[in-house]
Design an enzyme around this catalytic site. Structure first.
Site, short mmCIF file in Angstrom:
data_model
loop_
_atom_site.label_atom_id
_atom_site.label_comp_id
_atom_site.label_asym_id
_atom_site.label_seq_id
_atom_site.Cartn_x
_atom_site.Cartn_y
_atom_site.Cartn_z
CE LYS A 106 1.79 0.13 13.39
NZ LYS A 106 1.12 -1.18 13.48
CB THR A 154 1.64 8.64 2.83
OG1 THR A 154 0.27 8.66 3.21
CG2 THR A 154 1.91 9.81 1.89
CG ASP A 198 -2.36 -1.06 14.40
OD1 ASP A 198 -2.36 -2.31 14.38
OD2 ASP A 198 -1.35 -0.38 14.18
CG HIS A 248 -0.19 -2.75 -7.32
ND1 HIS A 248 0.57 -3.09 -8.43
CD2 HIS A 248 -0.35 -1.41 -7.39
CE1 HIS A 248 0.84 -2.00 -9.12
NE2 HIS A 248 0.29 -0.96 -8.52
NE ARG A 289 -3.64 0.02 -8.90
CZ ARG A 289 -3.22 0.90 -8.03
NH1 ARG A 289 -3.76 0.94 -6.83
NH2 ARG A 289 -2.25 1.75 -8.34
CG HIS A 342 -1.79 -1.80 -3.53
ND1 HIS A 342 -0.55 -1.32 -3.15
CD2 HIS A 342 -2.39 -0.80 -4.23
CE1 HIS A 342 -0.40 -0.09 -3.61
NE2 HIS A 342 -1.51 0.26 -4.25
NE ARG A 369 -6.15 2.34 -4.27
CZ ARG A 369 -4.98 2.88 -4.59
NH1 ARG A 369 -4.84 4.19 -4.62
NH2 ARG A 369 -3.95 2.12 -4.87
CG LEU A 396 -1.20 9.62 -2.46
CD1 LEU A 396 -0.01 10.05 -3.31
CD2 LEU A 396 -0.82 9.59 -0.99
#
Length: 546
Positions: free
Chosen positions: A50, A58, A228, A249, A297, A359, A394, A400
């Site tokens: 978009k 990323t 989305d 975060h 975190r 985050h 996480r 990544l």
């Protein structure tokens, strides 16, 4: 409320139609990896993004990629230790098999990424430089450009996509999946920046749309992170899981009155020795966790929030990160240094003001470890997906890694399903999309106040009551589509958070402050039923799509 309220009343013809075998939605690490792999497999693929192809979540990832490469790792480190750290951070809701499987494929994914042109920082002896981040028991996070890993990964993958002549449709937002009479995917509707509707007909659609950070006033995510893909999946009938676990975060650069994307201060700064302190100079993490400033975190964010609530020194909206002991800060963390200097801060001589911000979504569209969802022909990879890797929180720099591994796996699953003839060949009628929308500022305000780090039943009921005031509109602009997605995803997050009456990982219920393994050691699965969001049967930790 339904994503398709009134849809049958509007039959406007699309401005254009095109055919493909696979549509990849999103141009982050998972989407680009998938699109290139699809070309290598001989599939006719279109990548829809978009914004410009290089704009994604990323690009803003600073820290690095968590991976244990047997030829270069800390003494005693191993994939098994990486798995153990991931399971510990996930607070009992990770799928152990998924964690082991994805982490095991990490070294091969990095080799492929290097072959595609990615250049990581090199340390002593010519080996890749490694750092340590929160929740990790070893130095295993490789990085690029000091603190610009995401930008380098994105650069390499975009160039590789061009080299492979991937068909790219920029400045188009995916709205809804086209479904056949059996509920299988047969394509996707898209909208360009001028409001023109188009249809991409394809038996396979792979969602790689990233996260949902724009649910909140302050986030590390870019403006495009509006949930989305998650909304598209829900409207298509897919199941989702773990949406209550939105990771904040601990350290974004604090500036008074900040809204939208805030500059991230990578966790690697603490990995290199920086310490969180309050306005009086007292350590924030002292006595909180055995890993101190490198605790997971969720632990650090909650500790900062508590300290801000106590308002030592009269400062109640941020704390400080003292990195003055790090030699050559500007050389090691050039991106953070640049942001600090723009804000008038010299991290070499003064502490950096920081605060938590939204985050990473730990949950998402329920998938198998092959990327299949519960809807035939619909696949998901990256942050939009719930593979079971993250659980309730996480582990730093696993994202990544997940995108690299799962982007390739999902497209291989789609190619396999296409070859097996199990995907739809129908061409269902186009319908103009229509959905409920709540004004974005109002939505962000109520989510930030009642559904962020600390939640309770009263606040979550306020969220639901506010979201119930959304109005149905034709989705005629990109902003409409984004706001409709935010509205539906906010409802899903609030529904899941209200149902889970415990505190676990990134989900903190102030009225239920303790973890309850006896009643809540499972992931909640949500779906649309009779135009309503409902909690479906619970999935044991580790449950996924077939």
């Amino acid at each position: 409320m339904s994503g398709h309220v009134g849809a049958r009343e509007s039959k406007t013809e699309p401005a254009w139609q095109a055919d493909a075998e696979l549509v990849v939605v999103g141009s982050g690490v998972a989407g680009l990896t998938a699109a290139v792999r699809a070309v290598e497999l001989g599939m006719r693929v279109v990548l829809v993004t978009k914004a410009a192809v290089a704009e994604s979540n990323t690009r803003w990832a600073q820290g690095g990629v968590a991976v244990v490469r047997p030829e270069e790792c800390d003494p005693g480190d191993s994939a098994e230790r990486h798995v153990a750290d991931t399971l510990a951070a996930g607070a009992g809701l990770c799928d152990p098999d998924a964690v082991a499987s994805i982490i095991a494929d990490g070294p091969a994914a990095i080799r492929r990424l290097q072959q595609r042109g990615a250049r990581f920082d090199v340390g002593a002896g010519g080996l890749l430089a490694r750092t340590r981040e929160g929740g990790h028991s070893a130095f295993r996070v490789i990085h690029a450009g000091g603190d610009a890993t995401g930008a380098e990964v994105e650069r390499a993958l975009v160039e590789d996509a061009y080299d492979h002549r991937v068909r790219i449709l920029e400045c188009h937002i995916a709205i809804d999946a086209l479904l056949d009479d059996h509920g299988a995917v047969a394509g996707v509707t898209v909208l360009d920046e001028r409001g023109r509707l188009g249809v991409l007909r394809a038996p396979a659609v792979l969602l790689a749309t990233g996260g949902l950070g724009q649910l909140y006033r302050a986030t590390s995510n870019p403006e495009i992170a509006t949930g989305d893909g998650l909304a598209l999946a829900l409207r298509a009938g897919a199941r989702v899981a773990d949406l209550e676990f939105v990771q904040f975060h601990p350290t974004v650069l604090y500036t008074p009155g900040a809204r939208g994307r805030c500059p991230l201060v990578t966790e690697a700064v603490r990995g290199e020795g920086a310490v969180l302190v309050d306005a009086t100079g007292s350590p924030v993490m002292a006595g909180v966790h055995e890993l101190g400033d490198l605790a997971p975190r969720d632990v650090v964010s909650a500790a900062i929030s508590r300290r801000m609530a106590q308002a030592p020194g009269g400062v109640d909206d941020h704390v400080f990160l003292d990195a003055t002991g790090i030699a050559d800060f500007a050389g090691r963390f050039p991106t953070v240094y640049s942001f600090c200097r723009q804000a008038g801060i010299d991290p070499a001589t003064e502490p950096i003001p920081v605060a938590p911000a939204a985050h990473f979504a730990c949950g998402g569209v329920l998938t198998s470890t092959a990327g299949r969802t519960t809807v035939t022909g619909l696949y998901a990879a990256g942050e939009v997906a719930r593979t079971g890797l993250h659980g309730a929180n996480r582990l730093a720099s696993n994202s990544l890694l997940e995108g690299l591994v799962m982007g390739g796996r999902a497209v291989e699953a789609a190619a396999m399903d296409l070859a097996a003839g199990v995907l739809s060949t129908a061409r269902p009628e186009f319908r103009r999309p229509r959905a409920h929308v709540l004004e974005r500022e109002r939505l962000q305000r109520v989510m930030t106040r009642h559904a962020a780090i600390g939640r309770d039943a009263h606040g979550l009921s306020e969220v639901s009551a506010t979201l119930a005031q959304a109005r149905p509109v034709d989705l005629a602009t990109v902003r409409d589509v984004e706001d409709a997605a935010l509205t539906l995803v906010a409802r899903a997050v609030a529904t899941a958070a209200e149902s889970r009456t415990e505190t676990r990982g990134a989900h903190v219920r102030t009225d239920y402050p303790h973890r309850d393994d006896q009643r809540w050691q499972f992931s909640q699965v949500l779906g649309m039923h009779d135009d309503k969001l409902v909690v479906l049967e619970p999935a044991l930790a580790g449950g996924g799509a077939s």
